[in-house]
Scaffold this motif. Structure first.
Motif, PDB file in Angstrom:
ATOM      1  N   ASP A 185       0.811  -1.209   0.000  1.00 16.96           N
ATOM      2  CA  ASP A 185       0.000   0.000   0.000  1.00 16.96           C
ATOM      3  C   ASP A 185       0.848   1.266   0.000  1.00 16.96           C
ATOM      4  O   ASP A 185       0.405   2.322  -0.443  1.00 16.96           O
ATOM      5  CB  ASP A 185      -0.941   0.001   1.209  1.00 16.96           C
ATOM      6  CG  ASP A 185      -2.141   0.902   0.979  1.00 16.96           C
ATOM      7  OD1 ASP A 185      -2.478   1.144  -0.199  1.00 16.96           O
ATOM      8  OD2 ASP A 185      -2.736   1.370   1.964  1.00 16.96           O
ATOM      9  N   PHE A 186       2.081   1.182   0.519  1.00 16.96           N
ATOM     10  CA  PHE A 186       2.942   2.369   0.443  1.00 16.96           C
ATOM     11  C   PHE A 186       4.184   2.152  -0.422  1.00 16.96           C
ATOM     12  O   PHE A 186       4.867   3.116  -0.755  1.00 16.96           O
ATOM     13  CB  PHE A 186       3.362   2.845   1.847  1.00 16.96           C
ATOM     14  CG  PHE A 186       4.111   1.851   2.674  1.00 16.96           C
ATOM     15  CD1 PHE A 186       5.460   1.628   2.488  1.00 16.96           C
ATOM     16  CD2 PHE A 186       3.466   1.149   3.673  1.00 16.96           C
ATOM     17  CE1 PHE A 186       6.149   0.722   3.262  1.00 16.96           C
ATOM     18  CE2 PHE A 186       4.148   0.236   4.462  1.00 16.96           C
ATOM     19  CZ  PHE A 186       5.505   0.025   4.253  1.00 16.96           C
ATOM     20  N   GLU A 187       4.469   0.918  -0.802  1.00 19.21           N
ATOM     21  CA  GLU A 187       5.643   0.676  -1.632  1.00 19.21           C
ATOM     22  C   GLU A 187       5.337   0.710  -3.128  1.00 19.21           C
ATOM     23  O   GLU A 187       6.251   0.847  -3.929  1.00 19.21           O
ATOM     24  CB  GLU A 187       6.283  -0.671  -1.272  1.00 19.21           C
ATOM     25  CG  GLU A 187       7.016  -0.645   0.056  1.00 19.21           C
ATOM     26  CD  GLU A 187       7.775  -1.928   0.310  1.00 19.21           C
ATOM     27  OE1 GLU A 187       7.477  -2.926  -0.368  1.00 19.21           O
ATOM     28  OE2 GLU A 187       8.660  -1.930   1.182  1.00 19.21           O
ATOM     29  N   ARG A 188       4.090   0.565  -3.519  1.00 17.01           N
ATOM     30  CA  ARG A 188       3.783   0.572  -4.947  1.00 17.01           C
ATOM     31  C   ARG A 188       4.007   1.964  -5.534  1.00 17.01           C
ATOM     32  O   ARG A 188       3.830   2.976  -4.864  1.00 17.01           O
ATOM     33  CB  ARG A 188       2.350   0.105  -5.194  1.00 17.01           C
ATOM     34  CG  ARG A 188       1.261   0.965  -4.576  1.00 17.01           C
ATOM     35  CD  ARG A 188      -0.061   0.226  -4.647  1.00 17.01           C
ATOM     36  NE  ARG A 188      -1.128   0.966  -3.998  1.00 17.01           N
ATOM     37  CZ  ARG A 188      -2.074   1.609  -4.677  1.00 17.01           C
ATOM     38  NH1 ARG A 188      -2.057   1.615  -6.001  1.00 17.01           N
ATOM     39  NH2 ARG A 188      -3.039   2.249  -4.038  1.00 17.01           N
ATOM     40  N   VAL A 189       4.390   2.005  -6.793  1.00 10.78           N
ATOM     41  CA  VAL A 189       4.705   3.264  -7.471  1.00 10.78           C
ATOM     42  C   VAL A 189       3.428   3.834  -8.074  1.00 10.78           C
ATOM     43  O   VAL A 189       2.735   3.161  -8.846  1.00 10.78           O
ATOM     44  CB  VAL A 189       5.766   3.034  -8.569  1.00 10.78           C
ATOM     45  CG1 VAL A 189       6.020   4.322  -9.332  1.00 10.78           C
ATOM     46  CG2 VAL A 189       7.050   2.508  -7.954  1.00 10.78           C
ATOM     47  N   ARG A 190       3.123   5.063  -7.748  1.00  9.18           N
ATOM     48  CA  ARG A 190       1.946   5.742  -8.271  1.00  9.18           C
ATOM     49  C   ARG A 190       2.356   6.706  -9.380  1.00  9.18           C
ATOM     50  O   ARG A 190       3.406   7.340  -9.321  1.00  9.18           O
ATOM     51  CB  ARG A 190       1.222   6.492  -7.148  1.00  9.18           C
ATOM     52  CG  ARG A 190       0.668   5.575  -6.059  1.00  9.18           C
ATOM     53  CD  ARG A 190       0.145   6.363  -4.877  1.00  9.18           C
ATOM     54  NE  ARG A 190      -0.596   5.534  -3.946  1.00  9.18           N
ATOM     55  CZ  ARG A 190      -0.056   4.803  -2.984  1.00  9.18           C
ATOM     56  NH1 ARG A 190       1.261   4.804  -2.822  1.00  9.18           N
ATOM     57  NH2 ARG A 190      -0.816   4.084  -2.174  1.00  9.18           N
ATOM     58  N   ALA A 191       1.462   6.841 -10.375  1.00  7.60           N
ATOM     59  CA  ALA A 191       1.782   7.652 -11.548  1.00  7.60           C
ATOM     60  C   ALA A 191       2.039   9.103 -11.168  1.00  7.60           C
ATOM     61  O   ALA A 191       2.937   9.760 -11.716  1.00  7.60           O
ATOM     62  CB  ALA A 191       0.650   7.554 -12.571  1.00  7.60           C
ATOM     63  N   GLY A 192       1.260   9.650 -10.227  1.00  7.42           N
ATOM     64  CA  GLY A 192       1.444  11.039  -9.834  1.00  7.42           C
ATOM     65  C   GLY A 192       2.771  11.290  -9.153  1.00  7.42           C
ATOM     66  O   GLY A 192       3.359  12.375  -9.292  1.00  7.42           O
ATOM     67  N   GLU A 193       3.272  10.310  -8.420  1.00  7.43           N
ATOM     68  CA  GLU A 193       4.583  10.452  -7.784  1.00  7.43           C
ATOM     69  C   GLU A 193       5.707  10.448  -8.819  1.00  7.43           C
ATOM     70  O   GLU A 193       6.699  11.167  -8.667  1.00  7.43           O
ATOM     71  CB  GLU A 193       4.774   9.336  -6.761  1.00  7.43           C
ATOM     72  CG  GLU A 193       3.790   9.412  -5.599  1.00  7.43           C
ATOM     73  CD  GLU A 193       3.871   8.221  -4.666  1.00  7.43           C
ATOM     74  OE1 GLU A 193       3.470   8.358  -3.500  1.00  7.43           O
ATOM     75  OE2 GLU A 193       4.330   7.156  -5.106  1.00  7.43           O
ATOM     76  N   VAL A 194       5.553   9.635  -9.870  1.00  9.36           N
ATOM     77  CA  VAL A 194       6.534   9.650 -10.952  1.00  9.36           C
ATOM     78  C   VAL A 194       6.524  11.008 -11.646  1.00  9.36           C
ATOM     79  O   VAL A 194       7.581  11.561 -11.986  1.00  9.36           O
ATOM     80  CB  VAL A 194       6.236   8.517 -11.954  1.00  9.36           C
ATOM     81  CG1 VAL A 194       7.190   8.595 -13.150  1.00  9.36           C
ATOM     82  CG2 VAL A 194       6.351   7.163 -11.276  1.00  9.36           C
TER      83      VAL A 194
END
Length: 321
Positions: A107-116
């Protein structure tokens, strides 16, 4: 769930060892493979994470012993469905239990598009260098953000943890930290790190949204990028002076050695070659008198090499800085 899965595997391994021992089989190699990783508790300084590493290295031997808990004998005259059904049940519990346990970190380790997208903005504005402040619950020990960081420009982007306030009263401290970071600096609030703070550091639910509102109303800050996953803030009035120049490290890997480490490396190579030949001889040839004498002699020849290797490792651990 994590503790139950790890404890269950080790408990089944102990049961497998006990049942095999009752059947007259010792399985010394499997016991050694399972138990040796526990020495890391006294030889490493990983902190709490050492338990994870110990379990991962112990799993290969432990899983075989756990399987032997269900099938303790090599062959049986009477075959029943009890063991296959128990194996199927254990496999289903491990597979689906893993999904439940792993999701806590996912839930906190997955990469989110907005963070990229936020990191791409930082990379596009990192000349000559930039400091990126991210929210941490402990700036001394919690120094790895839940963020897709260090993808490029590692010599230009300096990632600096800053203490995450639990309420809006701490916003002035964030502004102070951002001002001390220099003229080219950003403050990042992202969902991955916020979720980590809520799950692992006891921050209140909804902390991310409340912190975003408090930072957005600060008269000293303005958001330069906003999406559902991340917000980047910068000072409206930046401190004077230029940003420091990048300081890249030396090109290529650095390989260092000294006479002691060379001796240890040679001893390790000779020991591996000797033990490999000895094991191939033991497995692939008939154990005649000449072969047995050679194997016994090679064992005693291996002991000085092992002593040299152990002494070099102890010396290395005692002198490394």
């Amino acid at each position: 769930m994590r503790v139950a899965l790890a404890g269950g595997v080790l408990a089944f391994a102990a049961l497998g060892w006990w049942r095999r021992r009752r059947a007259g089989v010792t399985d010394v190699s499997l016991v050694v493979l399972t138990c040796v990783p526990f020495l890391a508790f006294g030889m490493q300084s990983y902190g709490g994470e050492v338990a994870l590493r110990v379990f991962l290295f112990a799993v290969p031997g432990a899983c075989v012993l756990a399987a032997l808990a269900l099938f303790p004998a090599a062959a049986r005259r009477r075959r029943t469905l009890a063991a296959p059904l128990a194996a199927l049940t254990a496999g289903l519990l491990l597979a689906f239990g893993f999904l439940v346990a792993r999701w806590g970190n996912e839930d906190f380790e997955r990469v989110r598009a907005g963070e990229v997208t936020a990191m791409d903005y930082v990379y596009a504005h990192d000349r000559p260098t930039v400091k990126l402040l991210w929210m941490s619950s402990d700036t001394l020990n919690n120094v790895t953000p839940a963020l897709p960081w260090e993808a490029r420009d590692m010599e230009r982007v300096l990632y600096e943890p800053t203490l995450a306030p639990r309420d809006a009263a701490g916003v002035p401290d964030l502004v102070k930290s951002l001002r001390a970071a220099g003229p080219n600096a950003y403050l990042l609030v992202n969902r991955g790190q916020s979720t980590y703070l809520e799950l692992s550091a006891g921050y209140p639910t909804g902390w991310d949204a409340r912190m975003r509102r408090s930072l957005s109303t600060s008269p000293d800050l303005r958001p330069v990028l906003t999406n559902d996953d991340a917000v980047l803030y910068e000072l409206k009035s930046k401190p004077p002076g230029p940003a420091p120049a990048p300081r890249p490290g030396p090109a290529g890997p650095r390989v260092t050695w000294n006479p002691v480490s060379v001796v240890g490396g040679l001893a390790a190579v000779l020991l591996l070659v000797l033990l490999t030949v000895r094991e191939l001889t033991r497995v692939g040839m008939r154990a005649g008198v000449r072969q047995l004498r050679w194997m016994q002699g090679s064992f005693w020849f291996a002991m000085p090499l092992l002593a040299v290797l152990g002494a070099v490792l102890v010396w290395r651990l005692a002198t490394m800085s």
